[in-house]
Design a protein around this motif. Structure first.
Motif, PDB file in Angstrom:
ATOM      1  N   LEU A   1       0.789  -0.972  -0.348  1.00 22.34           N
ATOM      2  CA  LEU A   1       0.260   0.011   0.101  1.00 22.34           C
ATOM      3  C   LEU A   1       0.746   1.199  -0.089  1.00 22.34           C
ATOM      4  N   TYR A   2       2.020   1.463   1.050  1.00 19.44           N
ATOM      5  CA  TYR A   2       2.741   2.508   0.645  1.00 19.44           C
ATOM      6  C   TYR A   2       3.261   3.005  -0.244  1.00 19.44           C
TER       7      TYR A   2
ATOM      8  N   ALA B   1       0.424   1.337  12.695  1.00 18.90           N
ATOM      9  CA  ALA B   1      -1.389   1.477  12.365  1.00 18.90           C
ATOM     10  C   ALA B   1      -1.102   3.516  11.985  1.00 18.90           C
ATOM     11  N   LEU B   2      -0.688   4.127  12.794  1.00 14.07           N
ATOM     12  CA  LEU B   2      -0.375   5.763  13.463  1.00 14.07           C
ATOM     13  C   LEU B   2       0.714   5.796  12.100  1.00 14.07           C
ATOM     14  N   THR B   3       1.600   4.862  12.166  1.00 16.30           N
ATOM     15  CA  THR B   3       2.807   5.374  11.700  1.00 16.30           C
ATOM     16  C   THR B   3       2.632   5.050  10.388  1.00 16.30           C
ATOM     17  N   LEU B   4       1.550   4.674   9.925  1.00 23.23           N
ATOM     18  CA  LEU B   4       1.299   3.987   8.804  1.00 23.23           C
ATOM     19  C   LEU B   4       1.168   5.150   8.048  1.00 23.23           C
ATOM     20  N   ILE B   5       0.034   5.515   8.537  1.00 16.50           N
ATOM     21  CA  ILE B   5      -0.604   7.589   8.027  1.00 16.50           C
ATOM     22  C   ILE B   5       0.511   8.178   8.264  1.00 16.50           C
ATOM     23  N   ASP B   6       1.353   9.012   9.580  1.00 13.22           N
ATOM     24  CA  ASP B   6       1.905   9.035   9.778  1.00 13.22           C
ATOM     25  C   ASP B   6       2.968  10.085   8.549  1.00 13.22           C
ATOM     26  N   GLU B   7       2.885   8.598   8.297  1.00 18.49           N
ATOM     27  CA  GLU B   7       4.836   8.233   6.986  1.00 18.49           C
ATOM     28  C   GLU B   7       3.911   9.109   5.826  1.00 18.49           C
ATOM     29  N   LEU B   8       2.245   7.942   5.435  1.00 20.48           N
ATOM     30  CA  LEU B   8       1.374   8.199   3.798  1.00 20.48           C
ATOM     31  C   LEU B   8       1.115  10.059   4.180  1.00 20.48           C
ATOM     32  N   VAL B   9       1.177  10.854   5.298  1.00 24.75           N
ATOM     33  CA  VAL B   9       0.656  12.241   5.205  1.00 24.75           C
ATOM     34  C   VAL B   9       2.131  13.096   4.801  1.00 24.75           C
TER      35      VAL B   9
ATOM     36  N   GLU C   1       3.242   5.691  -3.246  1.00 32.16           N
ATOM     37  CA  GLU C   1       3.982   6.612  -3.318  1.00 32.16           C
ATOM     38  C   GLU C   1       4.816   6.411  -4.852  1.00 32.16           C
ATOM     39  N   LYS C   2       4.134   5.632  -5.137  1.00 24.49           N
ATOM     40  CA  LYS C   2       4.511   5.244  -6.828  1.00 24.49           C
ATOM     41  C   LYS C   2       3.287   6.264  -7.436  1.00 24.49           C
ATOM     42  N   LEU C   3       1.909   6.752  -6.855  1.00 27.50           N
ATOM     43  CA  LEU C   3       1.033   6.951  -7.427  1.00 27.50           C
ATOM     44  C   LEU C   3       0.786   8.031  -7.386  1.00 27.50           C
TER      45      LEU C   3
END
Lengths: 310, 439
Positions: free
Chosen positions: B205-206, B256-264, B210-212
């Motif tokens: 997903l990450y 789980a929270l880190t995933l959101i944090d890094e995406l943003v 990133e690619k999209l």
């Protein structure tokens, strides 16, 4: 005041005409108004006062309630979110009033001059006041959006910003963004009240001043301002009260977020009562706001009574 | 008024009785004069009129039919039409019942019920959003219908998730209407162009996000608004990480929270997700501004009608496990209702396959029961099938009446991390402290 005067007069006349008509009877005419006040104003406030000293939440909402003294108030003052909301409310109110008032005053002076198309433009300025707040809030939220907002597009095209800025998602600007929207909606109200005040000022004073060689600033300083003083006071007081209890605009634009950076006191009270169902704590916050506004109202009454005495 | 204070006419005037009466009358209202009668009468009429307005739930109309008040939150023409049909069918089968349907906006429903129960304007039948159901049961606003449900005997057909949201302290307070859950929508053209498959894990997903991501397009979108919607969309990630509200303070939640944090933080997801509801996300997606989004079953009818992009849907990516969150509405009867038996009969009628399926199809919702879900409508449609298959694993937000406070803690936690006020570790620790108090 006018109302009581006419009632008193009516009473005198009635008393003369019908001898046996007791004063008790006349109070009956006040009854509908009193009843209305009692049902829609006194009762809700009294209920709120009682609620704020109880421990009502979702569990005992319809059951027995206990009195807990000042617990809700103590908890409220200990909650850091209360401090944040209070500071936000003060910032929101002060900034809103300062800008609404000065811009409104400037526009009122402008529209007090005679020029073609004056009425059309004056009506157009009223638009922002006539729009429902739901719409204003949504439009501003849209304009200030970081991803597709027109504000960013404009600022980038003139080179002020290099990259889009998330006005509503940055804690530094979320509150200011709601203030800007509130200023925009509040200007016409200030303008109209001041304009109607300006139009009652006697023309001949200005003519006399001109003859004495007073320039525009001196005329404004020594004629307009002093004569407009009662209007200014009313306007500022009403403005402060209206603005301090703003809810809908902030609720729509940010809902107090991000985190609590734009939470004002009414939002804080609402969230306590209706998001987490801590009804008594919500009531306590409302009572604290109520007390603050009472202080302002007393200050206002003092000022006006002094004004009248003069 | 005058009649009340007049002494009763007596055939054999007994002096003592009459004078006693007079005396009594005199002491009560010494100054009552004829002129006062009119205003007093007006007042009496007013009071009676006011009290007449606020008579409680349960009354009958001019034709003597029993009136059942019904509040729901459905807005679209299709869903309202389906509901009106159910009501008309019930009324023609039961000529002695009249159903008065009122639309209440989703945002107002809770407040209206709370205020209504403090006063006395309450409906008989009401739609509850499933995460609120236990709170309102605890508040005593909803009726305990355990016996009726047992006599009905269809409880076992329902999925455990939706059913659990209607149960409080072992008693039944409602019946699920329909369900929804979250899955991953993706823009087929964008993924093809980037040469990637829909992600199956968080890492994928990450990488895909990133690619999209490119100027004007965010790779991924969900919502982190400061309402229940924000919590609703965080929970799938929480469940996938292996964590849960009952055991919140652990490294999985942090992940789980880190995933959101890094995406943003890296710009693959917009910071504006704090102001964009699920209904805003779907617009971003359908206009090609977002390549993938987490969103619910109910968006399918909208996307089929309005989307300007080529899209499809898959299950959410998995981490330690595959999981999603369950949403939906439940039927409930208010405690104030005077016709609970008729109200439950209507609920039973609306839950019959014919009525229920027609509504659920119009509303873009899934049946909350296993037998109805086997209908080809959901099984033969590959997109709906994704959501239908989710039903057996989707988890309900049934954490007791204090859930709203836990939910608030999660909303704040997510936003604190997005705006860099706290690190994911700090934010989880603080939120966990609040959640533990409420469990």
């Amino acid at each position: 005041m006018a109302k009581t005067a006419s009632i008193a007069e009516g009473k005198r006349k009635a008393g003369r005409r019908y001898k046996g008509f007791s004063s008790w009877n006349n109070y009956l005419f006040l009854l509908p108004a009193l009843l209305f006040m009692a049902i829609f104003i006194v009762y809700p406030i009294a209920y709120n006062v009682v609620l704020s000293f109880q421990d009502v939440d979702i569990y005992n909402f319809r059951q027995e309630r206990n009195f807990v003294g000042l617990d809700n108030y103590v908890q409220t003052f200990r909650d850091p979110v209360f401090g944040t909301s209070f500071v936000n409310s003060v910032i929101f109110t002060v900034l809103s009033i300062v800008f609404q008032f000065t811009i409104g005053f400037a526009l009122a002076l402008f529209f007090n001059m005679k020029f073609p198309g004056r009425n059309l433009f004056r009506s157009l300025t009223l638009l922002s006041w006539m729009l429902p707040v739901v719409i204003t809030g949504t439009i501003f939220q849209w304009m200030l959006s970081g991803d597709y907002g027109v504000v960013n597009a404009l600022l980038q095209s003139v080179g002020i910003l290099d990259a889009p800025y998330n006005w509503l998602s940055e804690p530094k600007t979320a509150l200011l963004a709601t203030v800007v929207a509130n200023i925009w909606t509040g200007i016409p109200f200030n303008m109209i009240i001041l304009l109607s005040g300006l139009q009652t000022l006697p023309e001949h004073l200005y003519e006399a001043a001109k003859l004495d060689g007073a320039n525009k600033w001196l005329q404004f300083r020594h004629i307009t301002l002093p004569l407009l003083r009662p209007t200014l006071l009313v306007l500022l007081m009403l403005g402060i009260i209206y603005t301090f209890k703003v809810f809908d605009l902030v609720f729509i634009m940010t809902n107090g977020g991000p985190v609590n950076s734009s939470t004002v006191l009414p939002i804080y009270a609402y969230q306590l009562s209706f998001s987490t169902f801590e009804f008594s704590r919500g009531a306590a916050v409302s009572m604290i706001m109520f007390a603050m506004l009472i202080v302002i109202a007393i200050f206002y009454l003092r000022l006006t009574s002094k004004e009248e005495a003069n | 008024m005058s009649r009340i204070f007049r002494c009763p006419p007596q055939k054999e005037p007994s002096l003592s009785a009459r004078s006693a009466c007079r005396q009594h009358q005199h002491s009560r209202l010494p100054r009552l004069r004829s002129r006062m009668k009119l205003p007093l009468l007006a007042l009496l009429v007013l009071v009676l009129a006011l009290s007449g307005c606020s008579s409680g739930a349960g009354s009958s109309d001019a034709q003597g039919r029993t009136v059942i008040r019904w509040w729901d939150t459905m807005t679209s023409e299709a869903t309202q039409g389906a509901l009106r049909q159910i009501i008309a069918d019930y009324e023609s089968a039961h000529p002695d019942v009249k159903i008065e349907r009122t639309y209440v906006s989703f945002a107002d429903m809770k407040n209206k019920l709370l205020l209504g129960s403090a006063g006395s304007t309450m409906p008989d039948i009401v739609w509850m959003d499933s995460p609120d159901h236990q709170s309102f049961a605890a508040a005593g606003i909803l009726a305990d219908i355990t016996d009726e449900v047992q006599a009905w005997g269809e409880a076992d057909e329902y999925f455990e998730g939706p059913w659990s949201s209607t149960v409080y302290e072992g008693r039944n307070y409602g019946v699920p209407i329909g369900s929804n859950n979250l899955a991953l929508y993706y823009n087929k053209d964008m993924l093809n162009e980037a040469g990637i498959e829909p992600p199956k894990t968080w890492d994928e997903l990450y990488a895909a996000a990133e690619k999209l991501s490119k100027p004007g397009v965010y790779g991924f979108a969900m919502t982190a608004v400061k309402t229940e919607e924000g919590t609703f969309q965080f929970l799938p990630l929480l469940y996938q990480s292996g964590s849960d509200l009952t055991n919140f303070d652990n490294p999985d939640t942090v992940r789980a929270l880190t995933l959101i944090d890094e995406l943003v933080a890296n710009g693959y997801m917009s910071k504006e997700i704090m102001n964009q509801k699920q209904s805003d996300t779907v617009i971003q997606f359908s206009t090609g501004k977002v390549a993938m989004m987490m969103n619910g079953t109910w968006q399918i009818p909208l996307l089929r009608k309005e989307a300007k992009v080529n899209w499809d849907v898959v299950q959410l990516p998995a981490d330690k496990q595959s999981a999603t969150v369950l949403g939906g509405e439940n039927w409930a009867i208010t405690d104030a209702s005077k016709h609970k038996d008729i109200a439950f009969d209507i609920i039973k009628f609306a839950s019959e396959p014919e009525q229920s399926k027609k509504f659920l199809q119009a509303a873009g919702r899934l049946p909350s029961r296993e037998d109805y879900l086997q209908d080809p409508f959901w099984q033969d449609d590959p997109q709906l099938k994704i959501f239908a298959d989710n039903m057996s694993v989707a988890r309900a937000r049934a954490y007791g009446p204090n859930y709203p406070k836990m939910s608030e803690a999660i909303q704040l936690m997510t936003q604190e991390v997005i705006i860099d006020m706290k690190t994911p570790e700090e934010a989880v620790k603080d939120a966990a402290a609040k959640i533990e108090q409420e469990l």
